[in-house]
Design an enzyme around this catalytic site. Sequence first.
Site, mmCIF file in Angstrom:
data_model
loop_
_atom_site.group_PDB
_atom_site.id
_atom_site.type_symbol
_atom_site.label_atom_id
_atom_site.label_comp_id
_atom_site.label_asym_id
_atom_site.label_seq_id
_atom_site.Cartn_x
_atom_site.Cartn_y
_atom_site.Cartn_z
ATOM 1 N N SER A 212 0.963 -1.668 -0.443
ATOM 2 C CA SER A 212 -0.357 -0.240 0.088
ATOM 3 C C SER A 212 1.137 1.307 -0.054
ATOM 4 O O SER A 212 2.058 1.383 -0.187
ATOM 5 C CB SER A 212 -0.933 -0.096 0.930
ATOM 6 O OG SER A 212 -1.986 0.550 1.030
ATOM 7 N N ASN A 213 0.403 2.308 0.234
ATOM 8 C CA ASN A 213 1.426 3.689 0.591
ATOM 9 C C ASN A 213 0.781 4.270 1.161
ATOM 10 O O ASN A 213 0.147 4.608 2.114
ATOM 11 C CB ASN A 213 1.387 4.507 -1.051
ATOM 12 C CG ASN A 213 -0.131 4.965 -1.442
ATOM 13 O OD1 ASN A 213 -0.725 5.652 -0.341
ATOM 14 N ND2 ASN A 213 -0.268 3.858 -2.501
#
Length: 406
Positions: A212-213
């Site tokens: 993810s980020n």
Amino acid sequence: MIVEGKRIILGVTGSIAAYKAAAIASHLTQSGALVDVIMTDAAQRFVTPLTFQSLTGRPVYTSMWGGSGEGLGSHIAHVALGHEADLLLIAPATANTMARIANGLADDLLSVTALAARCPILIAPAMDVGMYGAPATQANIEILKTRGVRFAGPTIGRMASGLEGLGRFIDPEEIVGYARWVLGENGPLRGRKVVVTAGPTRESLDPVRFLSNRSSGRQGFALAQAAVDAGAEVVLIAGPVDLPTPVGVGRVKVETAREMEQAVLEHAVGGRPADALIMSAAVADYRPGEASGQKIKKSTGTLSAELVANPDILMSVASQKNRPAVVVGFAAESQELIANAQDKLDRKKLDLIVANDITATDAGFAVDTNRVHFVTGESVEELPLMSKEAVAARVIDWVSERLAAS
Ligand code: C5P
């Protein structure tokens, strides 16, 4: 924001939740509204006018006949108050006050004001579960709804009596959200549909782990709220973030980039196409080629996972016949901010790209402020450091103007 400069009458009635109205008065005042509080006699048994006077910096009205601390002496003047207001918000509202208003009684200042009001009326009920469910109360609510009165809550929860049930006052923050929704409904985006994406996407490696980020979703949620403030019908397609959905927004929860793409095509292109699409989500460009069905076991040495490209959602939208009239993208860059943004504007067929330099510590991911450039085919405008809410309002202004001109 929408509340700034608005005249709001806050009617407070005799519920134990009356103390929570102080938070509403405070929030609205801090947001720039002129808040005139009217308290019923019973409300004054729970909280004092001084509380509201201190929070709003304005006189509090407690009687039709003029009383201590009254700024206006007669009920005629109060009728004028009701005529000039942008919103009459009654929070908390007891069963008794709703009954009086539903039946057109005018025997105290709040009921007189409600009867004379020309502005929208928003009611946030708070009462015991039995009183709320009583046929008389429900019938009164129906009458009020058919006359266009809006309701904020109640919700299910614990009551002062210790019982659980429907009748609990909703959170002051959420009531302010309802007030924004009502105040904004005749705004420049009235009748327009706006789709906003927000947050990160999440791509599974195995049942436990994902890629993810750092996107917090705050900018996208602020955009959805700003679009509601402007009167739009808003669909917010959000990745996994733990933020409250703004009142008036339809939220679609997604996890992966492919799910987000499906949701965008469904809500912005298919069915009733959106007038505007604002893609502020930080979509993962790659995902594991094949997510393992079982938890990947630890072994010695290195572990490699093959990543495959995700679809580019804006590219998919660009190729659609029914694409929204206005499409806005975001570009988070760590180098060559403007050149890279211009390249994306072209490739993704955008009307506007909001570019920010993520190497700045006061802008971009997971902070409250943003420093952005508005890049269009014609110009580059540098905006000063501002809150994400202020950036959102500027983007929505831009979209409103572009739609009005198209
Ligand atoms: O190419 P880049 O990811 O920097 O572009 C950012 C813009 O493109 C953002 O508006 C983002 O929401 C959108 N985007 C997309 N699909 C992707 C990646 C980004 O629509 N797979």
